[in-house]
Write a protein that holds these residues in place. Sequence first.
Motif, PDB file in Angstrom:
ATOM      1  N   ILE A   1     -25.182  -4.917   1.126  1.00 25.85           N
ATOM      2  CA  ILE A   1     -25.270  -6.175   0.390  1.00 25.85           C
ATOM      3  C   ILE A   1     -24.933  -7.342   1.315  1.00 25.85           C
ATOM      4  O   ILE A   1     -24.298  -7.168   2.355  1.00 25.85           O
ATOM      5  N   GLN A   2     -25.365  -8.546   0.916  1.00 24.59           N
ATOM      6  CA  GLN A   2     -24.976  -9.780   1.590  1.00 24.59           C
ATOM      7  C   GLN A   2     -24.200 -10.687   0.630  1.00 24.59           C
ATOM      8  O   GLN A   2     -23.974 -11.851   0.920  1.00 24.59           O
ATOM      9  N   ASP A   3     -23.799 -10.116  -0.492  1.00 24.59           N
ATOM     10  CA  ASP A   3     -23.035 -10.848  -1.509  1.00 24.59           C
ATOM     11  C   ASP A   3     -21.559 -10.792  -1.114  1.00 24.59           C
ATOM     12  O   ASP A   3     -20.854  -9.825  -1.400  1.00 24.59           O
ATOM     13  N   TRP A   4     -21.067 -11.848  -0.453  1.00 21.88           N
ATOM     14  CA  TRP A   4     -19.696 -11.837   0.084  1.00 21.88           C
ATOM     15  C   TRP A   4     -18.644 -11.904  -1.015  1.00 21.88           C
ATOM     16  O   TRP A   4     -17.541 -11.389  -0.855  1.00 21.88           O
ATOM     17  N   GLU A   5     -18.977 -12.542  -2.116  1.00 19.62           N
ATOM     18  CA  GLU A   5     -18.036 -12.581  -3.236  1.00 19.62           C
ATOM     19  C   GLU A   5     -17.825 -11.170  -3.789  1.00 19.62           C
ATOM     20  O   GLU A   5     -16.693 -10.753  -4.057  1.00 19.62           O
ATOM     21  N   LEU A   6     -18.909 -10.415  -3.932  1.00 20.64           N
ATOM     22  CA  LEU A   6     -18.807  -9.046  -4.415  1.00 20.64           C
ATOM     23  C   LEU A   6     -18.045  -8.181  -3.420  1.00 20.64           C
ATOM     24  O   LEU A   6     -17.178  -7.378  -3.803  1.00 20.64           O
ATOM     25  N   ALA A   7     -18.339  -8.340  -2.129  1.00 22.13           N
ATOM     26  CA  ALA A   7     -17.638  -7.556  -1.107  1.00 22.13           C
ATOM     27  C   ALA A   7     -16.140  -7.839  -1.143  1.00 22.13           C
ATOM     28  O   ALA A   7     -15.311  -6.919  -1.044  1.00 22.13           O
ATOM     29  N   LYS A   8     -15.769  -9.118  -1.314  1.00 22.50           N
ATOM     30  CA  LYS A   8     -14.354  -9.472  -1.383  1.00 22.50           C
ATOM     31  C   LYS A   8     -13.698  -8.855  -2.609  1.00 22.50           C
ATOM     32  O   LYS A   8     -12.571  -8.363  -2.552  1.00 22.50           O
ATOM     33  N   ASP A   9     -14.395  -8.867  -3.746  1.00 25.81           N
ATOM     34  CA  ASP A   9     -13.841  -8.275  -4.968  1.00 25.81           C
ATOM     35  C   ASP A   9     -13.679  -6.768  -4.836  1.00 25.81           C
ATOM     36  O   ASP A   9     -12.705  -6.197  -5.349  1.00 25.81           O
ATOM     37  N   VAL A  10     -14.598  -6.118  -4.164  1.00 28.97           N
ATOM     38  CA  VAL A  10     -14.488  -4.670  -3.956  1.00 28.97           C
ATOM     39  C   VAL A  10     -13.262  -4.354  -3.105  1.00 28.97           C
ATOM     40  O   VAL A  10     -12.492  -3.433  -3.414  1.00 28.97           O
ATOM     41  N   VAL A  11     -13.055  -5.111  -2.031  1.00 34.63           N
ATOM     42  CA  VAL A  11     -11.868  -4.919  -1.194  1.00 34.63           C
ATOM     43  C   VAL A  11     -10.602  -5.148  -2.010  1.00 34.63           C
ATOM     44  O   VAL A  11      -9.634  -4.382  -1.931  1.00 34.63           O
ATOM     45  N   SER A  12     -10.609  -6.217  -2.825  1.00 34.62           N
ATOM     46  CA  SER A  12      -9.448  -6.532  -3.657  1.00 34.62           C
ATOM     47  C   SER A  12      -9.158  -5.417  -4.661  1.00 34.62           C
ATOM     48  O   SER A  12      -8.009  -4.999  -4.839  1.00 34.62           O
ATOM     49  N   ILE A  13     -10.193  -4.919  -5.315  1.00 37.56           N
ATOM     50  CA  ILE A  13     -10.029  -3.834  -6.287  1.00 37.56           C
ATOM     51  C   ILE A  13      -9.403  -2.614  -5.626  1.00 37.56           C
ATOM     52  O   ILE A  13      -8.455  -2.008  -6.159  1.00 37.56           O
ATOM     53  N   LEU A  14      -9.915  -2.247  -4.468  1.00 32.42           N
ATOM     54  CA  LEU A  14      -9.402  -1.076  -3.770  1.00 32.42           C
ATOM     55  C   LEU A  14      -7.946  -1.274  -3.336  1.00 32.42           C
ATOM     56  O   LEU A  14      -7.116  -0.367  -3.481  1.00 32.42           O
ATOM     57  N   ASN A  15      -7.621  -2.454  -2.805  1.00 31.30           N
ATOM     58  CA  ASN A  15      -6.248  -2.713  -2.365  1.00 31.30           C
ATOM     59  C   ASN A  15      -5.275  -2.692  -3.539  1.00 31.30           C
ATOM     60  O   ASN A  15      -4.165  -2.160  -3.435  1.00 31.30           O
ATOM     61  N   VAL A  16      -5.687  -3.276  -4.668  1.00 30.12           N
ATOM     62  CA  VAL A  16      -4.837  -3.271  -5.864  1.00 30.12           C
ATOM     63  C   VAL A  16      -4.648  -1.854  -6.380  1.00 30.12           C
ATOM     64  O   VAL A  16      -3.536  -1.447  -6.730  1.00 30.12           O
ATOM     65  N   PHE A  17      -5.714  -1.081  -6.422  1.00 27.55           N
ATOM     66  CA  PHE A  17      -5.628   0.313  -6.889  1.00 27.55           C
ATOM     67  C   PHE A  17      -4.712   1.141  -5.990  1.00 27.55           C
ATOM     68  O   PHE A  17      -3.850   1.890  -6.472  1.00 27.55           O
ATOM     69  N   MET A  18      -4.869   1.002  -4.679  1.00 25.99           N
ATOM     70  CA  MET A  18      -4.074   1.810  -3.750  1.00 25.99           C
ATOM     71  C   MET A  18      -2.587   1.470  -3.822  1.00 25.99           C
ATOM     72  O   MET A  18      -1.739   2.301  -3.516  1.00 25.99           O
ATOM     73  N   ALA A  19      -2.262   0.247  -4.226  1.00 26.27           N
ATOM     74  CA  ALA A  19      -0.862  -0.153  -4.347  1.00 26.27           C
ATOM     75  C   ALA A  19      -0.309   0.073  -5.743  1.00 26.27           C
ATOM     76  O   ALA A  19       0.893  -0.103  -5.972  1.00 26.27           O
ATOM     77  N   SER A  20      -1.156   0.480  -6.678  1.00 28.01           N
ATOM     78  CA  SER A  20      -0.755   0.578  -8.081  1.00 28.01           C
ATOM     79  C   SER A  20      -0.172   1.949  -8.408  1.00 28.01           C
ATOM     80  O   SER A  20      -0.258   2.893  -7.631  1.00 28.01           O
ATOM     81  N   LYS A  21       0.399   2.038  -9.612  1.00 24.58           N
ATOM     82  CA  LYS A  21       0.943   3.314 -10.095  1.00 24.58           C
ATOM     83  C   LYS A  21      -0.118   4.144 -10.810  1.00 24.58           C
ATOM     84  O   LYS A  21       0.125   5.309 -11.149  1.00 24.58           O
ATOM     85  N   TYR A  22      -1.291   3.568 -11.050  1.00 22.89           N
ATOM     86  CA  TYR A  22      -2.285   4.221 -11.898  1.00 22.89           C
ATOM     87  C   TYR A  22      -3.001   5.367 -11.185  1.00 22.89           C
ATOM     88  O   TYR A  22      -3.189   5.353  -9.972  1.00 22.89           O
ATOM     89  N   MET A  23      -3.430   6.327 -11.995  1.00 26.88           N
ATOM     90  CA  MET A  23      -4.020   7.551 -11.459  1.00 26.88           C
ATOM     91  C   MET A  23      -5.522   7.430 -11.218  1.00 26.88           C
ATOM     92  O   MET A  23      -6.097   8.254 -10.522  1.00 26.88           O
ATOM     93  N   SER A  24      -6.146   6.425 -11.808  1.00 28.67           N
ATOM     94  CA  SER A  24      -7.587   6.256 -11.611  1.00 28.67           C
ATOM     95  C   SER A  24      -7.923   4.777 -11.488  1.00 28.67           C
ATOM     96  O   SER A  24      -7.212   3.909 -12.007  1.00 28.67           O
ATOM     97  N   LEU A  25      -9.020   4.505 -10.816  1.00 26.17           N
ATOM     98  CA  LEU A  25      -9.472   3.143 -10.577  1.00 26.17           C
ATOM     99  C   LEU A  25     -10.242   2.647 -11.789  1.00 26.17           C
ATOM    100  O   LEU A  25     -11.111   3.344 -12.309  1.00 26.17           O
ATOM    101  N   ASN A  26      -9.912   1.433 -12.272  1.00 25.35           N
ATOM    102  CA  ASN A  26     -10.603   0.896 -13.440  1.00 25.35           C
ATOM    103  C   ASN A  26     -10.700  -0.623 -13.379  1.00 25.35           C
ATOM    104  O   ASN A  26     -10.279  -1.243 -12.395  1.00 25.35           O
ATOM    105  N   SER A  27     -11.235  -1.221 -14.434  1.00 25.34           N
ATOM    106  CA  SER A  27     -11.500  -2.660 -14.447  1.00 25.34           C
ATOM    107  C   SER A  27     -10.229  -3.502 -14.362  1.00 25.34           C
ATOM    108  O   SER A  27     -10.282  -4.674 -13.969  1.00 25.34           O
ATOM    109  N   ALA A  28      -9.064  -2.934 -14.703  1.00 18.29           N
ATOM    110  CA  ALA A  28      -7.808  -3.676 -14.631  1.00 18.29           C
ATOM    111  C   ALA A  28      -7.467  -4.067 -13.196  1.00 18.29           C
ATOM    112  O   ALA A  28      -6.659  -4.973 -12.967  1.00 18.29           O
ATOM    113  N   HIS A  29      -8.077  -3.379 -12.238  1.00 23.17           N
ATOM    114  CA  HIS A  29      -7.781  -3.656 -10.833  1.00 23.17           C
ATOM    115  C   HIS A  29      -8.599  -4.815 -10.267  1.00 23.17           C
ATOM    116  O   HIS A  29      -8.408  -5.184  -9.113  1.00 23.17           O
TER     117      HIS A  29
END
Length: 487
Positions: A101-129
């Motif tokens: 993709i060339q959608d930088w906003e989407l790429a940034k959100d994907v990185v953010s979602i992953l970083n939030v999930f990896m630092a979270s207590k939750y067992m699965s990745l979801n929209s809350a991240h």
Amino acid sequence: MRWTDEQTPAIQSQAKKLLVQAYAGTGKTTMLVGYAEEKSSMRMLYLCYNKAVEMAAKNRFPRNVTCKTAHGLAHAVYGTQYKHKLSGNLRLTDIARTLKIQDWELAKDVVSILNVFMASKYMSLNSAHLLRFQNNRMLTSAQQDYQTKAVNAAKSIWARMVDLQDRSVSMTHDGYLKLYQLSKPDLSQRFDAVLLDEGQDVNPVIADLVQSQKITQVTVGDRHQQLYRFRGAVDALSGAWMRDAEHHYLTKSFRFGPAVAHVANIILSFKGETIPLQGLGQPTQVKRKLPEGLPHQTFLHRTVSGVIENALSLVSKNHRMHWVGGIDSYSLRDLEDLFYFSRDIRDNVQNRKLLTDYRDYDQYVVIAKATQDPEMLRSIRIIEAYPDLPARIDGLRQSSVTNELDATVTLTTAHRAKGLEWDFVCLYEDFSADPLSPDIDAAKRDDELNLLYVSVTRAMKILAINSLVIDIMQRFKDNKALIASAR
């Protein structure tokens, strides 16, 4: 060793869950060492904040204590499996390339979602991240579709990170720590107690790792020294799992005298703190600026760019400068590369990845502005401010010393100063965010007040405060006068 009347009850406690709120300079690590010595038959894990703390702790704690970072624990189990594809962090350009993709906003959100999930207590990745939509109670149809797209993209990246055979997507250190937490390890097989230091600034993943254990839990920290909420850190001291803990306070600091404690208490009063910090150390002076002729002085800055700006002004005065964390950790080489890239002098760019990630400097600027990446924007500002940047950086390197005992000046950000102390400390003028502004939200206000509290409590002999702290002290005085007149 003689313990204070506050340390002794905590050291002698037999509670299965112990919580110690320790103000700056009140000897929390000393208390933990005493706790471990008092219970020498127990096998303990001292869970450190970083590698430097771990190395220092190994020289202080008795033999019944194992000192490790959470990442160190996880590395032995999972990190070693991914050594062929380990990376420090997730890069926007790598994510965009993988997702095609060339959608930088989407790429940034994907990185953010992953970083939030990896630092979270939750067992699965979801929209809350996807934190950007966290406060939106009613999403539009387009926002819901985008959210689903971003979360699904993040799930696909995570699956490829975890895949040992897929070398195209790296595994990060936070990633294998997440895998360790997901495995629900039982530490009781090796330890009888876990000592969690800096409890006010732990990732939810680490907090969950500790609270899930059935062994004795000792958590220490200072909620007013929470500095890393922006990285997803949480205050374990105030967590629901601590409600049944035995509580103790350490308020007596021997690092500084009453004057610094007074400034700190004024700052904390705007957070609603009613338990005062006591300055029982040598008398410490509070001034508007440090006196001339000091053999050494330390400058604390709000930003990395503030450190570099100050260093560039000091280098002409023939100072020997020590950079906390090392001069290379302040991104000077990256700045040089970006400078040459902006001038299209590509042969001078050492980090060749810069050349492959971005078509040209204009694209770098476009991506920086589109994503509002603070580091990219900071780099652009410095490059535009100093057209002779490489020569200036060369001067900084020549004046840099690795041993602080050889320095006349120490430079650091306030974040890196946590846990450290110096005789003569000056707060630089780049603390620009007013924590008492009516427009600031409560969480941001507390973050800025915490940073000021940490900064002022680093000084042992003389503290030079900046205009922001002076203004806060004046407003405190005005508030007291207003209350007095109302009576």
